[in-house]
Design a protein around this motif. Structure first.
Motif, short mmCIF file in Angstrom:
data_model
loop_
_atom_site.label_atom_id
_atom_site.label_comp_id
_atom_site.label_asym_id
_atom_site.label_seq_id
_atom_site.Cartn_x
_atom_site.Cartn_y
_atom_site.Cartn_z
N TRP A 114 -39.92 -44.55 36.27
CA TRP A 114 -40.34 -44.87 37.76
C TRP A 114 -41.00 -46.20 37.47
O TRP A 114 -40.87 -47.11 38.53
CB TRP A 114 -41.35 -43.89 38.26
N ARG A 115 -41.27 -46.72 36.34
CA ARG A 115 -41.98 -48.08 36.11
C ARG A 115 -40.97 -48.92 35.65
O ARG A 115 -41.61 -50.20 35.53
CB ARG A 115 -43.15 -47.96 34.93
N GLY A 116 -39.74 -48.65 35.44
CA GLY A 116 -38.47 -49.62 34.98
C GLY A 116 -38.54 -50.17 33.68
O GLY A 116 -38.32 -51.12 33.40
N ASP A 117 -38.89 -49.24 32.75
CA ASP A 117 -39.16 -49.41 31.33
C ASP A 117 -37.30 -49.35 30.96
O ASP A 117 -36.58 -48.90 31.65
CB ASP A 117 -39.70 -48.50 30.48
N ASP A 118 -37.33 -49.78 29.60
CA ASP A 118 -35.84 -49.92 28.96
C ASP A 118 -35.46 -48.30 28.64
O ASP A 118 -36.36 -47.51 27.99
CB ASP A 118 -35.59 -50.71 28.07
N TRP A 119 -34.19 -47.91 28.64
CA TRP A 119 -33.86 -46.58 28.06
C TRP A 119 -32.31 -46.60 27.80
O TRP A 119 -31.64 -47.38 28.36
CB TRP A 119 -34.23 -45.31 28.58
N TRP A 120 -32.14 -46.05 26.52
CA TRP A 120 -30.50 -45.67 26.46
C TRP A 120 -30.46 -44.05 26.52
O TRP A 120 -31.07 -43.37 26.22
CB TRP A 120 -30.52 -45.87 24.80
N GLY A 121 -29.29 -43.89 27.17
CA GLY A 121 -28.94 -42.48 27.45
C GLY A 121 -27.84 -42.23 26.74
O GLY A 121 -26.75 -42.59 26.52
N VAL A 122 -27.84 -41.09 25.91
CA VAL A 122 -26.83 -40.57 25.04
C VAL A 122 -26.18 -39.41 25.72
O VAL A 122 -27.07 -38.28 26.07
CB VAL A 122 -27.52 -40.15 23.76
N GLY A 123 -25.16 -39.21 25.53
CA GLY A 123 -24.44 -37.93 26.01
C GLY A 123 -23.32 -38.26 27.21
O GLY A 123 -23.55 -39.18 27.88
N PRO A 124 -22.66 -37.08 27.17
CA PRO A 124 -21.51 -37.30 28.58
C PRO A 124 -22.34 -37.59 30.05
O PRO A 124 -23.10 -36.50 30.24
CB PRO A 124 -20.61 -36.18 28.57
N GLY A 125 -21.91 -38.46 30.69
CA GLY A 125 -22.52 -38.59 32.03
C GLY A 125 -23.94 -39.39 32.08
O GLY A 125 -24.56 -39.63 32.89
N ALA A 126 -24.42 -39.55 30.67
CA ALA A 126 -25.92 -40.17 30.71
C ALA A 126 -25.71 -41.60 31.14
O ALA A 126 -25.04 -42.22 30.99
CB ALA A 126 -26.23 -40.06 29.17
N HIS A 127 -26.67 -41.98 31.66
CA HIS A 127 -27.00 -43.19 32.18
C HIS A 127 -28.04 -44.11 31.34
O HIS A 127 -29.01 -43.32 30.80
CB HIS A 127 -27.65 -43.46 33.56
N SER A 128 -27.88 -45.45 31.26
CA SER A 128 -28.80 -46.31 30.36
C SER A 128 -29.25 -47.45 31.26
O SER A 128 -28.48 -47.90 32.29
CB SER A 128 -28.07 -46.85 29.21
N TYR A 129 -30.41 -48.06 30.91
CA TYR A 129 -30.83 -49.27 31.63
C TYR A 129 -31.48 -50.05 30.59
O TYR A 129 -32.36 -49.60 29.83
CB TYR A 129 -31.75 -48.76 32.84
N LEU A 130 -31.22 -51.47 30.87
CA LEU A 130 -32.02 -52.45 30.02
C LEU A 130 -32.26 -53.76 30.95
O LEU A 130 -31.42 -54.12 31.78
CB LEU A 130 -31.01 -53.02 28.90
N GLY A 131 -33.64 -53.92 31.08
CA GLY A 131 -34.12 -54.90 31.95
C GLY A 131 -33.81 -56.45 31.59
O GLY A 131 -33.26 -56.59 30.43
N SER A 132 -34.46 -57.30 32.32
CA SER A 132 -34.17 -58.52 31.79
C SER A 132 -35.13 -59.56 32.52
O SER A 132 -35.62 -59.03 33.80
CB SER A 132 -32.90 -59.11 32.04
N ASP A 133 -35.46 -60.76 32.06
CA ASP A 133 -36.54 -61.56 32.61
C ASP A 133 -35.82 -62.72 33.32
O ASP A 133 -36.31 -63.65 33.69
CB ASP A 133 -37.78 -62.11 31.84
N VAL A 134 -34.44 -62.95 33.30
CA VAL A 134 -33.78 -63.89 33.67
C VAL A 134 -33.46 -63.68 35.14
O VAL A 134 -32.91 -62.61 35.74
CB VAL A 134 -32.34 -63.91 32.99
N PRO A 135 -33.95 -64.29 35.98
CA PRO A 135 -33.75 -64.30 37.27
C PRO A 135 -32.32 -64.27 37.78
O PRO A 135 -31.34 -64.93 37.09
CB PRO A 135 -34.08 -66.07 37.96
N GLY A 136 -31.85 -63.34 38.65
CA GLY A 136 -30.51 -63.06 39.10
C GLY A 136 -29.99 -62.09 38.24
O GLY A 136 -28.98 -61.55 38.81
N THR A 137 -30.48 -61.80 37.09
CA THR A 137 -29.65 -60.81 36.23
C THR A 137 -31.02 -59.92 35.72
O THR A 137 -31.54 -60.01 34.52
CB THR A 137 -28.86 -61.40 35.20
N ARG A 138 -31.73 -59.10 36.64
CA ARG A 138 -32.90 -58.39 36.43
C ARG A 138 -32.66 -57.09 35.74
O ARG A 138 -33.76 -56.56 34.94
CB ARG A 138 -33.67 -58.12 37.47
#
Length: 418
Positions: free
Chosen positions: A293-317
């Motif tokens: 909910w706070r937008g931290d990074d995470w790696w999702g392991v397993g079938p169907g899992a989602h992952s997210y990595l943020g960025s401080d670069v404008p336009g590619t958040r």
């Protein structure tokens, strides 16, 4: 290249990550989600990526699953290194499903050990596994605690047998106090998950469930409104008239009853569907879910899992990607040395802003009105007048929902993001 999924771009077969995800990463916390896709019985309301077969073949079988998941964890470490991401100790780990505890506890311990050896675990790491009440023993919980798990979330759903039968849950509700005690005896924190709004459930039924959960003395309770997704068995039963869904007033009454009972017992809400007790000045919230909910990074392991990595670069958040859904395809790709990712999307400034509002509004801490457009700030004032947003918080520059606002959270989000 793998084919694109709807609303996404193809993900590279080698899993290469853009180097811009390293921008600002040192200041962002990092978590790991591990998906275990196996269930003994597929409940009629469930649309999660789960499978009931005990043997799906090859590395997709329950017996080989831990080894397959470890291979993705090791690949993740290499890919993050290649993108220039700093090695960050893992703050939270969450093992979900399915029913993770259908795997032997030693297999779950092996998966956690791979996370530890790849990234390291923070000294105060939170490590949670979901579990069905009939899928654990005192011995298996002790193995998990010894391996470094700190928390277990039991799918209680209801204390009323007829409600559990409608949901097609197989556990005996009388077992709940036992599994809570077993978990606490080995030092694990415990959460109980409840569902309200099952067809045929009365307000008294729901009161029984909440009071039964509280009687165990747990420090965390989640209460979710039943959502019947298209394509599920329950959706077909509703369509044929075999089951009747409750109306919105019934759902609201049950939410308010839960909030009353949980608050009176000393559990405060910290997210629309979650309540936790404060112990020694610290609220026992699920830190892994807060990280989403706070937008931290995470790696999702397993079938169907989602992952997210943020960025401080404008336009590619940020970059979000998702793995192939079927366990056999997932296992086969890893066996071939390929990334299991199927599709990805780059999150731009506008999308990042939208997600901050959608997720932040659900939290008791809310979010800063400075993050809103001028038009949306005017909408905040109207929602204060309508009793949906807390007036004192708004004066202090934050959007925080009232209890009535929690019931109409989707309306608030729509007005603040249109």
């Amino acid at each position: 290249m793998t084919p694109a999924l709807p609303d996404g771009d193809p993900a590279p077969d080698d899993g290469t990550l853009p180097t811009w995800v390293a921008s600002g990463a040192a200041d962002r916390r990092f978590g790991v989600y591990m998906h275990v896709p196996f269930c003994t019985v597929r409940c009629g309301y469930c649309d999660f990526n789960t499978y009931t077969a005990s043997e799906l073949g090859g590395g997709a079988s329950q017996s080989a699953y831990a080894t397959t998941a470890v291979s993705e964890i090791e690949m993740a470490g290499r890919l993050m290194d290649a993108a220039g991401l700093p090695r960050r100790e893992v703050s939270t780990v969450f093992v979900g499903g399915g029913t993770p505890t259908l795997l032997p506890a030693r297999d779950l311990a092996t998966m956690l050990a791979a996370v530890r050896s790849t990234w390291g675990l923070a000294d105060d790491v939170e490590v949670t596994t979901e579990a069905n009440p009939d899928s654990v023993t005192p011995e298996s919980l002790a193995v998990l605690a010894d391996a470094g798990f700190t928390r277990v979330s039991f799918g209680m759903q209801s204390a009323v047998p007829s409600v559990l039968a409608t949901l097609e849950r197989t556990h005996d509700p009388r077992r709940i106090p036992d599994v809570v005690r077993w978990a606490r005896d080995v030092g694990l924190d415990v959460s109980l998950d409840l569902i309200y709004g099952t067809p045929g459930e009365t307000l008294d039924d729901w009161r029984t469930s909440v009071e039964s959960a509280l009687a165990t003395g747990v420090d965390h309770v989640s209460a979710y409104a039943l959502v019947v997704e298209q394509g599920t068995k329950m959706a077909a039963q509703v369509r044929r008239g075999q089951l009747t869904l409750p109306n919105e007033d019934d759902q609201a009454a049950k939410y308010e009853l839960a909030d009353d009972l949980l608050t009176e017992a000393g559990l405060g809400w910290y997210e629309v569907s979650n309540w936790a007790r404060t112990v020694d000045g610290v609220q026992r919230a699920c830190r892994h879910n807060l990280a989403y909910w706070r937008g931290d990074d995470w790696w999702g392991v397993g079938p169907g899992a989602h992952s997210y990595l943020g960025s401080d670069v404008p336009g590619t958040r940020g970059l979000r990607w998702w793995n192939v859904k079927h366990p056999v395809r997932y296992a086969n790709r890893l066996a071939e040395g390929l990334s299991p990712s199927a599709g990805q999307e780059t999150i731009g400034d506008d999308s990042a802003q939208l997600e901050r509002v959608m997720l932040g509004v659900r939290l008791r801490e809310g979010f800063a009105t400075a993050d809103l457009s001028p038009r949306a700030r005017k909408a905040v004032a109207q929602h204060v007048a309508d009793g949906l947003v807390d007036g004192r918080a708004a004066i202090a520059g934050r959007v925080v929902l009232t209890r009535r606002g929690r019931l109409l959270a989707d309306t608030v989000v729509r007005d603040l993001t249109d």
